[in-house]
Write a protein that holds these residues in place. Sequence first.
Motif, PDB file in Angstrom:
ATOM      1  N   GLN A  37      38.925  39.459  34.864  1.00  0.00           N
ATOM      2  CA  GLN A  37      40.000  38.979  35.634  1.00  0.00           C
ATOM      3  C   GLN A  37      40.508  38.017  34.367  1.00  0.00           C
ATOM      4  O   GLN A  37      40.031  37.344  34.190  1.00  0.00           O
ATOM      5  CB  GLN A  37      39.500  38.158  36.976  1.00  0.00           C
ATOM      6  N   GLN A  41      46.036  37.530  36.815  1.00  0.00           N
ATOM      7  CA  GLN A  41      45.785  38.781  37.286  1.00  0.00           C
ATOM      8  C   GLN A  41      44.742  39.042  38.232  1.00  0.00           C
ATOM      9  O   GLN A  41      44.053  38.117  38.328  1.00  0.00           O
ATOM     10  CB  GLN A  41      45.550  39.789  36.010  1.00  0.00           C
ATOM     11  N   GLY A  42      44.903  39.963  39.028  1.00  0.00           N
ATOM     12  CA  GLY A  42      43.889  40.404  39.832  1.00  0.00           C
ATOM     13  C   GLY A  42      42.707  41.140  39.227  1.00  0.00           C
ATOM     14  O   GLY A  42      42.674  41.487  37.826  1.00  0.00           O
ATOM     15  N   PRO A  43      41.558  41.110  39.888  1.00  0.00           N
ATOM     16  CA  PRO A  43      40.240  41.719  38.987  1.00  0.00           C
ATOM     17  C   PRO A  43      40.464  42.922  38.706  1.00  0.00           C
ATOM     18  O   PRO A  43      41.063  43.846  39.572  1.00  0.00           O
ATOM     19  CB  PRO A  43      39.260  41.641  39.925  1.00  0.00           C
TER      20      PRO A  43
END
Lengths: 116, 115
Positions: A37, A41-43
């Motif tokens: 991550q 941002q998202g994972p």
Amino acid sequence: GAGVSQTPSNKVTEKGKYVELRCDPISGHTALYWYRQSLGQGPEFLIYFQGTGAADDSGLPNDRFFAVRPEGSVSTLKIQRTERGDSAVYLCASSPSTSGGAYEQFFGPGTRLTVL
Amino acid sequence: AQSVAQPEDQVNVAEGNPLTVKCTYSVSGNPYLFWYVQYPNRGLQFLLKYITGDNLVKGSYGFEAEFNKSQTSFHLKKPSALVSDSALYFCAVRDILEAGTALIFGKGTTLSVSS
């Protein structure tokens, strides 16, 4: 019961060094996932294990990244020749099974890696 | 290819008001859908999921989400927001035809609840 644990919680290293990040999944969970991550941002998926084998490593960005799970429990993510762009939070997750895909994943607190 | 969109970077709502955090998805087949919440310096916590059946799914902490196949959406809702709901929320999807693979996450929506 104990959740997913990750060590260390923070890791600061210098460019070019080698690092290992450890994940202890929930006991009995056969599926284990690594995500990365970045800020804002998202994972993003890196690799997942079903038991001892890496069932999908398509998310690993390059051959500097490698992960193992030799006994089907603890997993170690290994990064060689670290670069500043590797700085991120590395998340580990586990789930009871990949069968059917309906199980939610249980996440650890993450390891924050900083490459100077 | 699978993808998730969370069109709002931030949602602001007053305590006691209803909240909605939007999510749309794209998969080849039928989706499994998930919502997670992330508090500062903590891992992601599972809130709820849609697998099959009733389109309205109820989860932890009073949250619910409605699956809308025609609009390919899975918006997160709560009738009355609390200040403690302030956190980062992630929507995630998996195509059931690709069971066993990882979740695809949206970029996240920051929920800010003011008192």
